[in-house]
Write a protein that holds these residues in place. Structure first.
Motif, PDB file in Angstrom:
ATOM      1  N   GLU A   1       0.896  -1.154   0.000  1.00 50.53           N
ATOM      2  CA  GLU A   1       0.000   0.000   0.000  1.00 50.53           C
ATOM      3  C   GLU A   1       0.935   1.203   0.000  1.00 50.53           C
ATOM      4  OE1 GLU A   1      -2.900  -0.113   3.255  1.00 50.53           O
ATOM      5  OE2 GLU A   1      -2.429   1.982   3.583  1.00 50.53           O
TER       6      GLU A   1
ATOM      7  N   ASN B   1      -1.720   4.218   4.809  1.00 50.37           N
ATOM      8  CA  ASN B   1      -2.690   4.835   5.717  1.00 50.37           C
ATOM      9  C   ASN B   1      -2.356   4.399   7.143  1.00 50.37           C
ATOM     10  OD1 ASN B   1      -4.996   5.858   6.901  1.00 50.37           O
ATOM     11  ND2 ASN B   1      -6.353   4.259   6.137  1.00 50.37           N
TER      12      ASN B   1
ATOM     13  N   ASP C   1      -2.070  -1.492  -3.586  1.00 48.49           N
ATOM     14  CA  ASP C   1      -3.231  -0.722  -3.153  1.00 48.49           C
ATOM     15  C   ASP C   1      -2.927   0.744  -3.451  1.00 48.49           C
ATOM     16  OD1 ASP C   1      -5.075   0.853  -1.705  1.00 48.49           O
ATOM     17  OD2 ASP C   1      -5.406  -0.742  -0.243  1.00 48.49           O
TER      18      ASP C   1
ATOM     19  N   THR D   1      -5.081   3.300  -3.422  1.00 51.32           N
ATOM     20  CA  THR D   1      -6.213   4.129  -2.973  1.00 51.32           C
ATOM     21  C   THR D   1      -5.809   5.565  -2.652  1.00 51.32           C
ATOM     22  OG1 THR D   1      -7.323   2.183  -2.066  1.00 51.32           O
ATOM     23  CG2 THR D   1      -7.992   4.315  -1.174  1.00 51.32           C
ATOM     24  N   PHE D   2      -4.684   5.752  -1.926  1.00 48.73           N
ATOM     25  CA  PHE D   2      -4.322   7.095  -1.463  1.00 48.73           C
ATOM     26  C   PHE D   2      -3.914   8.022  -2.607  1.00 48.73           C
ATOM     27  CE2 PHE D   2      -3.455   7.860   3.279  1.00 48.73           C
ATOM     28  CZ  PHE D   2      -4.586   7.155   3.649  1.00 48.73           C
TER      29      PHE D   2
ATOM     30  N   SER E   1      -9.855   1.138  -3.072  1.00 52.03           N
ATOM     31  CA  SER E   1     -11.140   1.298  -2.420  1.00 52.03           C
ATOM     32  C   SER E   1     -11.829   2.405  -3.211  1.00 52.03           C
ATOM     33  CB  SER E   1     -10.940   1.736  -0.962  1.00 52.03           C
ATOM     34  OG  SER E   1     -12.153   2.268  -0.480  1.00 52.03           O
TER      35      SER E   1
ATOM     36  N   THR F   1     -14.559   3.583  -2.590  1.00 48.52           N
ATOM     37  CA  THR F   1     -15.197   4.416  -1.570  1.00 48.52           C
ATOM     38  C   THR F   1     -14.530   5.787  -1.468  1.00 48.52           C
ATOM     39  OG1 THR F   1     -15.343   2.332  -0.318  1.00 48.52           O
ATOM     40  CG2 THR F   1     -15.877   4.348   0.882  1.00 48.52           C
ATOM     41  N   LYS F   2     -13.237   5.843  -1.774  1.00 48.42           N
ATOM     42  CA  LYS F   2     -12.424   7.022  -1.475  1.00 48.42           C
ATOM     43  C   LYS F   2     -12.357   7.959  -2.698  1.00 48.42           C
ATOM     44  CE  LYS F   2     -11.912   4.839   2.435  1.00 48.42           C
ATOM     45  NZ  LYS F   2     -11.458   3.516   2.365  1.00 48.42           N
TER      46      LYS F   2
ATOM     47  N   GLY G   1     -17.116   0.516  -1.970  1.00 52.16           N
ATOM     48  CA  GLY G   1     -16.810  -0.490  -2.977  1.00 52.16           C
ATOM     49  C   GLY G   1     -15.318  -0.598  -3.204  1.00 52.16           C
TER      50      GLY G   1
ATOM     51  N   LEU H   1     -12.193   8.861   3.871  1.00 53.31           N
ATOM     52  CA  LEU H   1     -11.214   9.799   3.288  1.00 53.31           C
ATOM     53  C   LEU H   1     -11.473   9.888   1.790  1.00 53.31           C
ATOM     54  CD1 LEU H   1      -8.582   8.177   1.619  1.00 53.31           C
ATOM     55  CD2 LEU H   1      -8.617   7.093   3.833  1.00 53.31           C
TER      56      LEU H   1
END
Ligand SMILES: Cc1ncc(COP(=O)(O)O)c(C=O)c1O
Length: 249
Positions: free
Chosen positions: A11, A15, A40, A42-43, A62, A64-65, A75, A193
């Motif tokens: 990741e 996080n 990952d 995501t960030f 994710s 979701t972010k 999701g 986030l």
């Protein structure tokens, strides 16, 4: 790595401590052992980091972010550029039944259409807030890959084209963290986030409360750590809120 290792999962940035993994180096280690590199992302979001270009085999988010960006669905998505592997994952997804609902998929897809616009503002706000916090509290207490004081700033600049809106701040004690969380007004106290609205959270008692306390200590997720997700609001509104919430820290 052991002979049984099938994949390395990284990741980056992490996080909540914003540590960076060198993706090309990780891909090299994985591939020499016949394993896959899973990232990952995501960030950073795909707008600021493109792990396939550094050798990743699977990239997941994710949704979701940042991808959805409006904190109104949850999701996830796994991206591949290998049809055989994609077919195997698709089989597992179908057999397991953890498929996203149509409304959530619609919201995530609609969010992606403004990803580029939102990410530029998240990044501008992230830089502005991190700079102000570093000035007020000292750079050593502000963890943001876009600050030259971040220990992996050079690596972050090499593999990311922007740093986004995630910042962590070490306040030293739980009481200080609680004082800041209680004072913040524009930054809403909430766990998620990557949405358009700015959020503030306390990882040790919220997102990472389920991580055993010794492991949290090893990682550096302290009781005094506060995490900010800078949204897309006017930078002056965020700076004003940070100025009053962190006053005297
Ligand atoms: C880097 C990263 N990956 C994955 C997730 C999981 O996301 P979700 O809440 O959509 O399950 C999170 C949540 O905070 C995250 O920060």
């Amino acid at each position: 790595m052991t002979p049984a290792t099938r994949a390395i999962l990284v990741e980056t940035p992490t996080n909540p401590l914003m540590r960076i993994t060198d993706l090309a180096a990780a891909a090299d280690v994985a591939h020499r052992a016949g394993a896959l590199l899973i990232v990952d992302n995501t960030f950073a979001s795909p707008y600021f980091q493109r792990p396939f270009e550094h050798g990743a085999d699977i990239v997941w988010h994710s949704t979701t972010k940042y991808l959805n960006g409006h904190s109104d669905m949850i999701g996830g998505i796994a991206l591949l550029n290998d049809d055989d592997l994609a077919t195997r994952l698709q089989f597992n997804l179908n057999a397991g039944g953890a498929v996203p609902g149509p409304m959530d998929s619609f919201l995530a897809l609609r969010g992606t259409k403004t990803l580029h616009l939102r990410m530029r503002q998240h990044d501008a706000n992230g830089h502005a807030v991190a700079r102000l916090l570093a000035e007020r509290l000292g750079a050593e207490r502000v963890i943001y890959p876009g600050l030259p004081s971040h220990p992996q700033h050079a690596l972050a600049k090499r593999q990311m084209s922007g740093m986004g809106g995630m910042i962590s701040v070490e306040l030293g004690t739980k009481d200080r963290a609680a004082a800041v969380l209680g004072r913040a007004r524009v930054f809403a106290l909430a766990e998620s986030l990557g949405g358009v609205e700015s959020l503030i959270s306390h990882p040790a008692s919220m997102t990472h409360a389920s991580v055993p306390i010794e492991r949290r200590a090893q990682l550096g997720i302290t009781e005094g750590l506060v995490r900010l997700s800078c949204g897309v609001e006017d930078a002056d509104d965020l700076l004003g809120d940070v100025e009053q919430a962190f006053a005297g820290m």
